[in-house]
Design a protein around this motif. Sequence first.
Motif, PDB file in Angstrom:
ATOM      1  N   SER A 101      28.183 -65.383  49.905  1.00 17.37           N
ATOM      2  CA  SER A 101      27.135 -65.911  49.027  1.00 17.37           C
ATOM      3  C   SER A 101      27.784 -66.992  48.176  1.00 17.37           C
ATOM      4  O   SER A 101      28.836 -66.765  47.567  1.00 17.37           O
ATOM      5  CB  SER A 101      26.544 -64.802  48.150  1.00 17.37           C
ATOM      6  N   ASP A 118      27.348 -70.355  45.370  1.00 17.47           N
ATOM      7  CA  ASP A 118      26.511 -71.128  44.442  1.00 17.47           C
ATOM      8  C   ASP A 118      26.699 -72.633  44.623  1.00 17.47           C
ATOM      9  O   ASP A 118      26.079 -73.420  43.921  1.00 17.47           O
ATOM     10  CB  ASP A 118      26.759 -70.703  42.993  1.00 17.47           C
ATOM     11  N   SER A 129      23.585 -68.074  46.613  1.00 19.73           N
ATOM     12  CA  SER A 129      23.823 -66.930  45.732  1.00 19.73           C
ATOM     13  C   SER A 129      22.728 -66.743  44.690  1.00 19.73           C
ATOM     14  O   SER A 129      22.785 -65.802  43.896  1.00 19.73           O
ATOM     15  CB  SER A 129      25.169 -67.084  45.016  1.00 19.73           C
ATOM     16  N   GLN A 130      21.706 -67.602  44.694  1.00 24.21           N
ATOM     17  CA  GLN A 130      20.631 -67.448  43.726  1.00 24.21           C
ATOM     18  C   GLN A 130      20.028 -66.051  43.830  1.00 24.21           C
ATOM     19  O   GLN A 130      19.771 -65.546  44.914  1.00 24.21           O
ATOM     20  CB  GLN A 130      19.519 -68.481  43.955  1.00 24.21           C
ATOM     21  N   ARG A 137      21.519 -63.367  42.888  1.00 25.26           N
ATOM     22  CA  ARG A 137      22.556 -62.343  42.996  1.00 25.26           C
ATOM     23  C   ARG A 137      23.473 -62.312  41.785  1.00 25.26           C
ATOM     24  O   ARG A 137      24.487 -61.634  41.805  1.00 25.26           O
ATOM     25  CB  ARG A 137      23.395 -62.572  44.251  1.00 25.26           C
ATOM     26  N   ALA A 138      23.135 -63.056  40.759  1.00 25.74           N
ATOM     27  CA  ALA A 138      23.990 -63.085  39.566  1.00 25.74           C
ATOM     28  C   ALA A 138      24.033 -61.702  38.927  1.00 25.74           C
ATOM     29  O   ALA A 138      23.015 -61.070  38.700  1.00 25.74           O
ATOM     30  CB  ALA A 138      23.458 -64.114  38.569  1.00 25.74           C
ATOM     31  N   SER A 140      29.397 -65.333  40.922  1.00 31.65           N
ATOM     32  CA  SER A 140      28.151 -65.452  41.692  1.00 31.65           C
ATOM     33  C   SER A 140      28.424 -65.767  43.157  1.00 31.65           C
ATOM     34  O   SER A 140      27.582 -65.528  44.017  1.00 31.65           O
ATOM     35  CB  SER A 140      27.256 -66.535  41.070  1.00 31.65           C
ATOM     36  N   SER A 141      29.603 -66.319  43.452  1.00 29.60           N
ATOM     37  CA  SER A 141      30.006 -66.567  44.836  1.00 29.60           C
ATOM     38  C   SER A 141      31.012 -65.501  45.249  1.00 29.60           C
ATOM     39  O   SER A 141      31.982 -65.251  44.526  1.00 29.60           O
ATOM     40  CB  SER A 141      30.646 -67.955  44.988  1.00 29.60           C
TER      41      SER A 141
END
Length: 272
Positions: free
Chosen positions: A43, A45, A85-86, A88-89, A95-96
């Motif tokens: 994932s 960003d 990655s949106q 999934r924070a 985030s990645s």
Amino acid sequence: MHSRRRFLSTAGSAIAASAMTGIAAPAWAASRPHGSIAWLELSSDDPAASRSFYKTMFGWTFRSGGGGIDVIKSSGTDVGIMVPSQGRAVTNRASSQWAPVFSVTDALKTANTARSYGAELVGNPKRMDDSVYVTMRDNLGAFISFYDGEKGISYNKVGTPNYWGWIDLFSNSTARSEQFYRGVLGFSVSLEDPNHRLFSGTDGRVKGGLVPIPRSQILTNWLPYVRVTSLETAIDKAKSAGGRILMSTNQAAVVVDPTNAAIGLTAKKGGS
């Protein structure tokens, strides 16, 4: 990122004791039994930065699979997928990141079992052809996915240069991780040494490692390793491509790519 750096700077012994330095590469068997690795998912960003970094590092290529998903290949063979990655924070998590996708017989049923063991759903289950794909956070927050289709990585290439060589779960509660993966995927756990345990699947074959970490230094997460022919050369490539070296031994290193996703490097050639 400071907590991750502190951990890796003091946990060289755990990395060095990990199975990727001396045990055969995971037996991700061609029959894809329940609990085998289907592929690894990145994932990101910043997909453009990820593409550039991994192309420089390993010669990987990225092909659009639609819906913002990229299929990652090494010399024409599937490595995994990259997704935005949106959504999934998670507080205190990059985030990645890389995470495993497990082959299962029924993704929705496995997800329900995982929830009973404390996992949380991330987004909605997705259809992939005639299969189902579910992303979750396990009982300690590490990202994982379940997939009940037939597609996946080439097990014949595991342990070859620029392909996957090993995977570890770094856990701040090995007892809870053991309970979760035993209950959800049927894994058994054997003690290799005080700093390293091995996950084995229902087929009796090793799937990866379980490494204890102090609660105060890093969050529980999966770390996959790519097999390289020269660790020194790979480290130089990572630096030139904008990556940072978190730690290294004579046989392994952990690199953070430009989007802050961690990935391992191993010079140990896997056996059978």
